[in-house]
Design an enzyme around this catalytic site. Structure first.
Site, mmCIF file in Angstrom:
data_model
loop_
_atom_site.group_PDB
_atom_site.id
_atom_site.type_symbol
_atom_site.label_atom_id
_atom_site.label_comp_id
_atom_site.label_asym_id
_atom_site.label_seq_id
_atom_site.Cartn_x
_atom_site.Cartn_y
_atom_site.Cartn_z
ATOM 1 N N LYS A 198 2.193 2.651 4.273
ATOM 2 C CA LYS A 198 1.322 3.159 3.207
ATOM 3 C C LYS A 198 1.392 2.221 1.996
ATOM 4 C CE LYS A 198 0.513 7.320 0.393
ATOM 5 N NZ LYS A 198 0.818 6.858 -0.964
ATOM 6 N N HIS B 187 -1.687 4.074 -4.420
ATOM 7 C CA HIS B 187 -0.717 5.021 -4.970
ATOM 8 C C HIS B 187 -1.345 5.883 -6.063
ATOM 9 C CE1 HIS B 187 3.670 5.501 -4.195
ATOM 10 N NE2 HIS B 187 3.603 6.252 -5.276
#
Length: 361
Positions: free
Chosen positions: A232, A256
């Protein structure tokens, strides 16, 4: 400042979208907690760009299509989900409601979905997965070195977590909050102290980044588990290619939520090229900026296999606990279904680039 309003035990009246929960959540959280949840880094350019970029995508109505028996089901890493909405890993959820991550886990299961639990969870991994009543995903942060990281990974695997999402884009944490004494990252060991720096050395380069993961660590981590493993925090197609070359099962296109590098591009702007680079070698998930079901549709049309939502479900959690989270998921799914119906789309696999018009086209 007046007293905080109490948490609700029922769904509040008049809620028609996830965004309707935002003011209700704010009234129930301390200002410092609200700021921690909603803030972005720097001047918050990336945070706002994440939310605005969806407006550059137009949906094409297709009336008279036969969408009877339409559905939003997907299969992801062997699990059938009722919809493509995954609850993103957000830290310290007991800041927002006493039931914390357990409430989010129960809501995800109740709505036929999935939760990815943060390394910085405020409840134990075992407690959360017990409350969920189903296998969950675990978001892994690098723990300074390989032994500590492996220890945390093995604990998650032993507890029954069935997919691992390794977050790589936040080695330097800019958003901070003074946690209450009763809330902490209960699953983590006490971090080792930074080694003493010489006068000419940088806190950033020789301190924080000296303990950040590198490509050789990603290769090592892949060898430590046979579970589905995703990275991620990918925005560059060359990084996506490297992740796939290392044998990972997928990645999450994410900045993020605008909380790390201000000035980074919107995740949605990076998604199509990364999908092209991955080219079916793994799953591509999308994160950052989803606020409604139309946003979900647009991300799927640009190639995402599923999406992660963050702040919206916390608005529901802060307002009404598990019930609020479940309601947010249901609202997003209802909006997605309505968007699918009005664009003549009967299933998730039918959501393609041809269903939208982008300002870049």
């Amino acid at each position: 400042m007046g007293e905080l309003l109490p948490k609700l035990a029922t769904i509040p009246e008049g809620i028609q979208s996830a965004a309707d929960y935002l003011p209700l959540a704010r009234e129930r959280l301390l200002p410092a907690v609200w700021h921690y949840l909603e803030e972005g880094s720097g001047n918050q350019v990336t945070l706002h760009t994440n939310n605005c970029v969806f407006d550059s995508i137009r949906l094409i109505p297709r009336p008279m299509a036969d969408v009877r028996d339409g559905h939003t089901r997907i299969t992801l890493f062997g699990q059938t989900l009722a919809h493509p909405v995954i609850l993103a890993p957000l830290a310290y959820q007991r800041l927002y409601h006493p039931h914390g991550e357990s409430a989010s886990a129960m809501a995800a299961n109740a709505q036929g979905g999935q939760l990815c639990v943060s390394s910085l969870a405020s409840q134990t991994l075992e407690e959360i997965i017990t409350a969920a009543g189903q296998p969950l995903w675990f978001q892994l942060y690098w723990q300074e070195d390989r032994p500590r990281t492996l220890k945390l990974l093995r604990r998650a695997v032993t507890a029954g977590y069935q997919a691992i999402v390794f977050t790589v884009d936040a080695p330097i944490k800019q958003a901070t909050i003074q946690l209450p004494a009763s809330i902490s990252a209960v699953n983590l060991d006490t971090p080792a102290p930074f080694p003493a720096l010489l006068p000419h050395q940088s806190q950033v380069f020789n301190g924080w980044m000296a303990q950040a993961p590198r490509w050789e660590d990603l290769a090592w981590l892949r060898a430590q588990t046979s579970l589905p493993l995703l990275v991620k925090g990918i925005l560059h197609p060359e990084d996506a290619r490297k992740v796939m070359d290392l044998g990972y099962d997928g990645l999450v296109v994410s900045n993020h939520g605008g909380r790390v590098l201000d000035g980074a591009p919107a995740s949605l702007a990076c998604l199509p090229e990364i999908v092209s680079t991955v080219s079916g070698r793994g799953k591509v998930l999308f994160d950052s900026g989803i606020r409604n079901g139309r946003d979900i549709y647009k991300a799927l049309a640009l190639g995402a296999d599923a999406v992660l939502i963050g702040r919206p479900y916390i608005w529901g959690l802060a307002t009404a606990g598990a019930l609020g989270v479940a309601h947010v998921i249901r609202l997003l799914r209802d909006e997605l279904e309505m968007t699918m119906a009005l664009t003549g789309t009967a299933s998730i696999r039918e959501i393609t680039r041809e269903k939208i018009i982008s300002d870049r086209d």
